[in-house]
Design an enzyme around this catalytic site. Sequence first.
Site, short mmCIF file in Angstrom:
data_model
loop_
_atom_site.label_atom_id
_atom_site.label_comp_id
_atom_site.label_asym_id
_atom_site.label_seq_id
_atom_site.Cartn_x
_atom_site.Cartn_y
_atom_site.Cartn_z
N ARG A 114 0.84 -1.21 0.00
CA ARG A 114 0.00 0.00 0.00
C ARG A 114 0.88 1.26 0.00
O ARG A 114 0.93 1.98 -0.98
CB ARG A 114 -0.96 -0.03 1.21
N ASP A 115 1.62 1.49 1.08
CA ASP A 115 2.39 2.72 1.19
C ASP A 115 3.49 2.74 0.13
O ASP A 115 3.80 3.79 -0.45
CB ASP A 115 3.01 2.81 2.60
N HIS A 159 4.88 4.25 12.84
CA HIS A 159 4.99 4.23 11.38
C HIS A 159 6.01 5.29 10.98
O HIS A 159 5.68 6.47 10.89
CB HIS A 159 3.59 4.52 10.81
N HIS A 206 8.73 6.95 8.40
CA HIS A 206 9.40 7.09 7.11
C HIS A 206 10.85 7.46 7.41
O HIS A 206 11.18 7.85 8.52
CB HIS A 206 8.66 8.12 6.25
N CYS A 232 4.21 9.43 0.65
CA CYS A 232 2.85 9.88 0.40
C CYS A 232 2.88 10.94 -0.70
O CYS A 232 3.56 11.96 -0.56
CB CYS A 232 2.23 10.45 1.67
N ASN A 244 9.21 4.30 3.59
CA ASN A 244 9.09 3.81 4.97
C ASN A 244 10.43 3.21 5.39
O ASN A 244 11.24 2.82 4.57
CB ASN A 244 8.05 2.68 5.03
P1 HMG Z 1 -13.20 14.23 -2.52
O1 HMG Z 1 -12.83 14.64 -3.91
O2 HMG Z 1 -13.45 15.30 -1.52
O3 HMG Z 1 -14.41 13.17 -2.48
O4 HMG Z 1 -12.03 13.28 -2.02
P2 HMG Z 1 -15.84 13.13 -3.06
O5 HMG Z 1 -16.68 12.43 -2.04
O6 HMG Z 1 -16.27 14.49 -3.53
O7 HMG Z 1 -15.69 12.18 -4.33
C1 HMG Z 1 -14.96 12.55 -5.48
C2 HMG Z 1 -14.93 11.37 -6.44
O8 HMG Z 1 -14.21 10.28 -5.83
C3 HMG Z 1 -16.32 10.81 -6.76
O9 HMG Z 1 -16.23 10.26 -8.06
C4 HMG Z 1 -16.47 9.68 -5.77
O10 HMG Z 1 -17.37 8.68 -6.19
C5 HMG Z 1 -15.06 9.14 -5.73
P3 HMG Z 1 -16.80 11.07 -9.34
O11 HMG Z 1 -18.26 11.26 -9.04
O12 HMG Z 1 -16.07 12.39 -9.39
O13 HMG Z 1 -16.48 10.15 -10.48
N1 HMG Z 1 -14.76 8.48 -4.46
C6 HMG Z 1 -14.32 7.22 -4.37
N2 HMG Z 1 -14.03 6.29 -5.30
C7 HMG Z 1 -13.60 5.10 -4.85
N3 HMG Z 1 -13.42 4.80 -3.54
C8 HMG Z 1 -13.69 5.70 -2.59
C9 HMG Z 1 -14.14 6.99 -3.00
N4 HMG Z 1 -14.51 8.09 -2.32
C10 HMG Z 1 -14.89 9.00 -3.22
N5 HMG Z 1 -13.51 5.41 -1.29
C11 HMG Z 1 -11.30 11.40 -0.72
C12 HMG Z 1 -12.06 12.71 -0.72
C13 HMG Z 1 -11.07 11.00 0.70
C14 HMG Z 1 -12.12 10.36 -1.46
C15 HMG Z 1 -9.96 11.64 -1.47
O14 HMG Z 1 -9.32 12.75 -0.91
C16 HMG Z 1 -9.02 10.46 -1.41
O15 HMG Z 1 -9.31 9.40 -1.95
N6 HMG Z 1 -7.86 10.65 -0.75
C17 HMG Z 1 -6.90 9.58 -0.57
C18 HMG Z 1 -5.51 10.11 -0.60
C19 HMG Z 1 -4.57 8.99 -0.29
O16 HMG Z 1 -4.86 7.83 -0.54
N7 HMG Z 1 -3.38 9.34 0.29
C20 HMG Z 1 -2.38 8.37 0.60
C21 HMG Z 1 -2.71 7.50 1.79
S1 HMG Z 1 -2.44 8.28 3.35
C22 HMG Z 1 -0.75 8.04 3.66
O17 HMG Z 1 -0.02 7.62 2.81
C23 HMG Z 1 -0.24 8.28 5.05
C24 HMG Z 1 0.04 6.98 5.84
O18 HMG Z 1 0.97 6.16 5.16
C25 HMG Z 1 0.61 7.35 7.21
C26 HMG Z 1 1.79 8.33 7.10
O19 HMG Z 1 2.85 7.94 6.59
O20 HMG Z 1 1.59 9.48 7.50
C27 HMG Z 1 -1.25 6.19 6.05
MG MG Z 2 3.11 6.26 5.31
#
Ligand code: HMG
Ligand code: MG
Length: 306
Positions: free
Chosen positions: A9-10, A201, A203, A234, A243
């Site tokens: 994933r990450d 966690h 990095h 990220c 990581n």
């Molecule tokens: P948004 O644009 O505000 O959401 O994004 P929305 O509700 O307005 O939806 C926009 C579009 O996305 C729509 O589609 C939804 O259907 C679709 P459209 O009508 O435009 O075709 N949608 C989805 N599709 C599939 N699965 C879903 C989903 N939700 C909405 N679940 C949202 C808000 C949260 C969805 C967006 O910001 C997002 O997906 N963000 C994810 C970002 C991400 O994955 N970042 C990396 C992971 S976090 C990380 O790496 C940190 C971590 O490792 C810890 C660390 O190191 O700090 C965990």
């Molecule tokens: Mg991370």
Amino acid sequence: MKIVEVGPRDGLQNETATIPTDLKIAFIDALAATGVDEIEVTAFVSSRWLPQLSDGEAVFRGITRREGVVYSALVPNELGLDRAFSARVDKIAVFTAASETFTHKNINTSIAGSLNRFKPVIRRAREAGLTVRGYVSAAFWCAFEGRIAPEAVVDVIVQLTDLGVDEVSISDTVGKARPHEVDELLALLLPRLPADRIAMHFHDTYGRAVENVLTSWRAGIRTFDASVGGLGGCPYAPGATGNVSTEAVVQALEAEGIAAGVDVARLTQARQLLEPFMTDALRTMPAVDSAACEACEYNRGEECCW
Ligand code: HMG
Ligand code: MG
């Protein structure tokens, strides 16, 4: 102790190359044979935000589940939870941060908005018998806001646990934490949350992640996230690199006489499956961004983190 392998994933979310679904499946199956306790398989997020993981359902369908291994996925909202249910995940992870700016950049809402969004997700996941993890990103430093106060981090963690998360993963998203900052945060948190509900966690941007793992271990933490080959980062946190590598964590703990129960030779075999597709992610040494150091107000001063 527990190793949570977050490479699929990450790691893969930050890789610019397109990794074929079959290869992701082979990678996860190979990781399951290494002895890791848990594998973060994918993220059920918007494919517009993270195209690299848009094949999450197919990956879950293709893997061979190994007894004793927990297979989890990131879930940002109820739509993500529905997808996670249909993929038959063992565990979900909701994710927010202790920095308002990073929360907006990463999930397009405020910290309070994210917690509100998680309420039905956590409730429904628990009703279905799933374990729930809650990530708190930017728990030490933020790419946009600089140093984050430990009190602010504890505040978000308490709100998440009040909502019902079983475990929190305290995340050094940009890989800038120093051991004394880890100690400071854990000293504040441990009186409020037992160590067995905390994962760390790290990095490894500044090469301090292994030291931070050992510091956390000495404070009583027993769950560590890591990524084979040091993959990861990220896309919404500029400057964040991979990581801490799973190999490095296992070897560092073993050097301290702590058995992690993970086979490093098998980790290498799993990592090698991806090598033909890797561009910048498989690193052996952390990269230091000297331009960022020059621009940083702490550069070479008393607070310099390098
Ligand atoms: P948004 O644009 O505000 O959401 O994004 P929305 O509700 O307005 O939806 C926009 C579009 O996305 C729509 O589609 C939804 O259907 C679709 P459209 O009508 O435009 O075709 N949608 C989805 N599709 C599939 N699965 C879903 C989903 N939700 C909405 N679940 C949202 C808000 C949260 C969805 C967006 O910001 C997002 O997906 N963000 C994810 C970002 C991400 O994955 N970042 C990396 C992971 S976090 C990380 O790496 C940190 C971590 O490792 C810890 C660390 O190191 O700090 C965990
Ligand atoms: Mg991370």
